[in-house]
Design a protein around this motif. Structure first.
Motif, PDB file in Angstrom:
ATOM      1  N   PHE A   1     -16.410  76.440   6.854  1.00  0.00           N
ATOM      2  CA  PHE A   1     -15.856  76.494   5.497  1.00  0.00           C
ATOM      3  C   PHE A   1     -15.805  77.937   5.001  1.00  0.00           C
ATOM      4  CE2 PHE A   1     -17.723  72.270   6.004  1.00  0.00           C
ATOM      5  CZ  PHE A   1     -16.680  71.457   5.587  1.00  0.00           C
ATOM      6  N   PHE A   2     -16.868  78.702   5.290  1.00  0.00           N
ATOM      7  CA  PHE A   2     -16.926  80.107   4.865  1.00  0.00           C
ATOM      8  C   PHE A   2     -16.093  80.989   5.802  1.00  0.00           C
ATOM      9  CE2 PHE A   2     -20.755  77.868   3.584  1.00  0.00           C
ATOM     10  CZ  PHE A   2     -20.736  78.089   2.215  1.00  0.00           C
ATOM     11  N   TRP A   3     -16.038  80.603   7.081  1.00  0.00           N
ATOM     12  CA  TRP A   3     -15.167  81.286   8.045  1.00  0.00           C
ATOM     13  C   TRP A   3     -13.717  81.214   7.581  1.00  0.00           C
ATOM     14  CZ3 TRP A   3     -12.685  78.241  12.408  1.00  0.00           C
ATOM     15  CH2 TRP A   3     -12.027  79.063  13.313  1.00  0.00           C
ATOM     16  N   LEU A   4     -13.298  80.063   7.080  1.00  0.00           N
ATOM     17  CA  LEU A   4     -11.920  79.895   6.620  1.00  0.00           C
ATOM     18  C   LEU A   4     -11.687  80.547   5.262  1.00  0.00           C
ATOM     19  CD1 LEU A   4     -11.136  76.268   7.824  1.00  0.00           C
ATOM     20  CD2 LEU A   4     -10.482  78.444   8.860  1.00  0.00           C
ATOM     21  N   ASP A   5     -12.741  80.864   4.516  1.00  0.00           N
ATOM     22  CA  ASP A   5     -12.571  81.722   3.347  1.00  0.00           C
ATOM     23  C   ASP A   5     -12.049  83.089   3.774  1.00  0.00           C
ATOM     24  OD1 ASP A   5     -13.234  80.037   1.299  1.00  0.00           O
ATOM     25  OD2 ASP A   5     -15.302  80.747   1.077  1.00  0.00           O
ATOM     26  N   MET A   6     -12.526  83.542   4.926  1.00  0.00           N
ATOM     27  CA  MET A   6     -12.128  84.846   5.455  1.00  0.00           C
ATOM     28  C   MET A   6     -10.774  84.769   6.146  1.00  0.00           C
ATOM     29  SD  MET A   6     -14.316  87.255   8.070  1.00  0.00           S
ATOM     30  CE  MET A   6     -13.752  88.914   8.491  1.00  0.00           C
ATOM     31  N   TYR A   7     -10.617  83.763   7.022  1.00  0.00           N
ATOM     32  CA  TYR A   7      -9.376  83.589   7.778  1.00  0.00           C
ATOM     33  C   TYR A   7      -8.600  82.390   7.210  1.00  0.00           C
ATOM     34  CZ  TYR A   7     -11.144  86.850  11.310  1.00  0.00           C
ATOM     35  OH  TYR A   7     -11.618  87.949  11.973  1.00  0.00           O
ATOM     36  N   TYR A   8      -8.282  82.455   5.924  1.00  0.00           N
ATOM     37  CA  TYR A   8      -7.624  81.333   5.253  1.00  0.00           C
ATOM     38  C   TYR A   8      -6.223  81.085   5.805  1.00  0.00           C
ATOM     39  CZ  TYR A   8      -5.748  85.344   2.711  1.00  0.00           C
ATOM     40  OH  TYR A   8      -5.180  86.545   2.399  1.00  0.00           O
ATOM     41  N   GLN A   9      -5.630  82.101   6.429  1.00  0.00           N
ATOM     42  CA  GLN A   9      -4.264  81.934   6.963  1.00  0.00           C
ATOM     43  C   GLN A   9      -4.202  80.843   8.024  1.00  0.00           C
ATOM     44  OE1 GLN A   9      -5.920  84.844   6.738  1.00  0.00           O
ATOM     45  NE2 GLN A   9      -4.605  86.498   6.008  1.00  0.00           N
ATOM     46  N   ILE A  10      -5.227  80.724   8.876  1.00  0.00           N
ATOM     47  CA  ILE A  10      -5.166  79.741   9.957  1.00  0.00           C
ATOM     48  C   ILE A  10      -5.366  78.326   9.441  1.00  0.00           C
ATOM     49  CG2 ILE A  10      -6.000  81.459  11.600  1.00  0.00           C
ATOM     50  CD1 ILE A  10      -8.670  79.980  11.694  1.00  0.00           C
ATOM     51  N   SER A  11      -5.687  78.209   8.157  1.00  0.00           N
ATOM     52  CA  SER A  11      -5.796  76.911   7.517  1.00  0.00           C
ATOM     53  C   SER A  11      -4.499  76.504   6.820  1.00  0.00           C
ATOM     54  CB  SER A  11      -6.947  76.935   6.496  1.00  0.00           C
ATOM     55  OG  SER A  11      -7.209  75.669   5.980  1.00  0.00           O
ATOM     56  N   GLY A  12      -3.490  77.376   6.906  1.00  0.00           N
ATOM     57  CA  GLY A  12      -2.220  77.111   6.243  1.00  0.00           C
ATOM     58  C   GLY A  12      -1.234  76.385   7.148  1.00  0.00           C
ATOM     59  N   ARG A  13       0.007  76.302   6.699  1.00  0.00           N
ATOM     60  CA  ARG A  13       1.071  75.626   7.432  1.00  0.00           C
ATOM     61  C   ARG A  13       2.352  76.460   7.358  1.00  0.00           C
ATOM     62  NH1 ARG A  13      -2.971  73.487   8.625  1.00  0.00           N
ATOM     63  NH2 ARG A  13      -3.487  71.243   8.659  1.00  0.00           N
ATOM     64  N   ILE A  14       3.194  76.309   8.391  1.00  0.00           N
ATOM     65  CA  ILE A  14       4.454  77.050   8.458  1.00  0.00           C
ATOM     66  C   ILE A  14       5.454  76.490   7.437  1.00  0.00           C
ATOM     67  CG2 ILE A  14       6.435  77.642   9.911  1.00  0.00           C
ATOM     68  CD1 ILE A  14       3.953  79.071  10.779  1.00  0.00           C
ATOM     69  N   ARG A  15       6.152  77.378   6.782  1.00  0.00           N
ATOM     70  CA  ARG A  15       7.231  77.008   5.873  1.00  0.00           C
ATOM     71  C   ARG A  15       8.494  77.783   6.245  1.00  0.00           C
ATOM     72  NH1 ARG A  15       4.226  73.531   4.786  1.00  0.00           N
ATOM     73  NH2 ARG A  15       3.471  72.821   2.760  1.00  0.00           N
ATOM     74  N   ARG A  16       9.632  77.147   6.020  1.00  0.00           N
ATOM     75  CA  ARG A  16      10.927  77.808   6.187  1.00  0.00           C
ATOM     76  C   ARG A  16      11.539  78.047   4.809  1.00  0.00           C
ATOM     77  NH1 ARG A  16      13.380  78.545  10.891  1.00  0.00           N
ATOM     78  NH2 ARG A  16      12.793  77.368  12.760  1.00  0.00           N
ATOM     79  N   PRO A  17      11.923  79.277   4.480  1.00  0.00           N
ATOM     80  CA  PRO A  17      12.572  79.538   3.192  1.00  0.00           C
ATOM     81  C   PRO A  17      13.915  78.811   3.114  1.00  0.00           C
ATOM     82  CG  PRO A  17      11.859  81.582   4.243  1.00  0.00           C
ATOM     83  CD  PRO A  17      11.740  80.506   5.267  1.00  0.00           C
ATOM     84  N   GLU A  18      14.341  78.504   1.906  1.00  0.00           N
ATOM     85  CA  GLU A  18      15.621  77.827   1.720  1.00  0.00           C
ATOM     86  C   GLU A  18      16.794  78.759   2.018  1.00  0.00           C
ATOM     87  OE1 GLU A  18      15.790  76.184  -2.160  1.00  0.00           O
ATOM     88  OE2 GLU A  18      14.090  74.802  -1.859  1.00  0.00           O
ATOM     89  N   GLU A  19      16.585  80.076   1.821  1.00  0.00           N
ATOM     90  CA  GLU A  19      17.674  81.021   2.047  1.00  0.00           C
ATOM     91  C   GLU A  19      17.964  81.130   3.543  1.00  0.00           C
ATOM     92  OE1 GLU A  19      14.842  81.779   0.650  1.00  0.00           O
ATOM     93  OE2 GLU A  19      15.280  81.900  -1.497  1.00  0.00           O
TER      94      GLU A  19
END
Length: 443
Positions: A72-90
């Motif tokens: 939980f604290f590791w992901l505070d530091m590396y929060y990006q790997i807890s995210g998801r890919i998004r595609r912009p509408e443009e």
């Protein structure tokens, strides 16, 4: 449940597969992590690593709950790997990581053999695939986890920790450093965890574009939003969602080579490093197996010594080496010297090509040519459970093209190096037959 390995033998059974999710301890907020051109060049590739720990009082004391607690604290530091890919509408805009705290997927499993039996099975190809989820991104990118961690217990009490890492968020150096940080927090959960800053595209401007593919990569067309080589594509339904799963005809095989043998290979007079001479040995060996097929161009991937180390990123260097003569007729010293002195760095050309004037392209790097990956300077054995080092560490790559890849890293002994071959299944046995058993100590 019975599992058959690559040779249709009865293989050790890994079962259970209880799943959960770990998220950052604190809400990240509205943060986006931009993906660079080099990140997108690597998006079809996945790192799979396995760390093996022998039974001990330390391993016995660490339940899955205790190992998840510092995450939980590791992901505070590396929060990006807890995210998801998004595609912009443009149209034409680059995908990015939405840092929305969706979490890292955790898998708990068991194996019906001992750790020594598992590591001692010389015929079990791609054994890591039983210990790491072979997931890929897509077809629903907004749902697909970027990272998986699997804990597998053996009957003897030994433990395997598997890491599945989407290459789009970072190169091998980034993945290893990130995972090592989790083990540091396991030893001291109160250790400082300063968040890694998100990447911003304005800091990664590419001065030019290029629509001519460099020799180190190959352009492919994807069948929709599933980030995997088209020939390897398979969907596995989980609940009401679909997650990509690698189903490749590629297989892996690893062996160790003693430093004493490496020095003998280097005794030809040329001053070349361990990576170069091992790569030369395997280049020549694979060329013999592929008799009649040109193998005059290879790709070299190395850690960039000038990397920023400021955030999650793909900062490895990508080079190509071209030989005019028949590879099988050259001395190892000549091939090693070509790798050492005559590699053409194409890193910036790859960055320019993936974001060319005609829009973003889908590329294969590993396996576009036979690819050699230098992981010798990575701290693979820096991941510790309290004070216990892993007995063995193996890394492989999923999403490798048909030309194959070879990863070279530190072995489980101080006086040995480990080579992991990712090749078409029908080539591996032939390669093993060509390799001189007096030179190689099979792992």
């Amino acid at each position: 449940m019975v599992v058959e390995d690559n040779n249709n033998r009865s293989a050790p059974v890994v079962y259970g597969n209880k799943q959960s999710t770990v998220v950052p301890a604190h809400v990240t907020g509205e943060v986006n992590h931009d993906l660079t051109n080099m990140d997108l060049a690597m998006k079809l590739h996945y790192l799979r690593g396995v760390y093996y720990f022998k039974k001990s009082d330390i391993v016995d004391s660490l339940t899955v709950f205790k190992m998840k607690e510092p995450m939980f604290f590791w992901l505070d530091m590396y929060y990006q790997i807890s995210g998801r890919i998004r595609r912009p509408e443009e149209a034409g805009s680059q995908p990015f990581v939405k840092c929305n705290d969706c979490g890292v997927r955790i898998v708990e499993a068991k194996c019906n053999v001992t750790l020594d039996e598992w590591l001692g099975d010389k015929e079990l190809l791609s054994r890591w695939k039983y210990l790491v989820p072979s997931k890929v991104l897509g077809p629903q990118l907004f749902f697909s986890p970027l990272t998986y961690v699997q804990f597998t217990k053996f009957t003897c009490g030994g433990l395997a920790i598997g890491l599945s890492w989407s290459h789009v968020i970072g190169d091998p150096q980034t993945a290893v450093s990130c995972f090592n940080k989790w083990s540091q927090l396991l030893q001291d959960i109160k250790a400082p965890c300063k968040p890694i800053p998100p990447n911003k595209l304005e800091n990664n401007n590419i001065s030019s574009t290029c629509d001519v593919a460099p020799s180190s990569v190959k352009e492919v067309e994807l069948p929709g939003d599933i980030w995997v080589l088209p020939s390897d594509s398979k969907l596995e339904t989980i609940g009401n969602h679909s997650e990509g799963n690698c189903n490749s005809t590629m297989a892996t095989y690893s062996f160790q080579i003693k430093d004493q043998k490496i020095k003998q290979l280097q005794s030809g007079g040329s001053q070349v490093g361990d990576f170069e001479i091992i790569s030369a040995l395997l280049w020549k060996t694979i060329a013999k197996v592929r008799e009649g097929k040109e193998l005059n161009t290879v790709t070299i991937c190395k850690n960039n010594p000038a990397r920023s180390n400021k955030n999650l990123s793909n900062e490895q260097s990508i080079s190509s080496v071209k030989i005019d003569s028949a590879v099988t007729k050259l001395d190892l010293s000549e091939l090693a010297m070509a790798i050492s002195k005559h590699a053409t760095n194409e890193t910036h050309v790859v960055e320019a090509f993936v974001g060319g004037e005609n829009g973003f392209k889908d590329l294969v790097v590993y396996g576009a040519n036979l690819t050699f990956v230098d992981m010798l300077d990575l701290d693979l054995y820096g991941l510790m459970l309290k004070d216990q080092k892993p007995a063995n560490v193996e890394y492989a790559i999923d999403g490798v093209g048909e030309e194959g890849a070879v990863l070279i890293m530190q072995g489980n002994e101080n006086d040995a190096k480990l080579a992991v071959l990712v090749l078409p299944e029908n080539e591996l046995q032939k390669v093993r037959e060509v390799l001189d058993s007096s030179v190689l100590s099979i792992n």
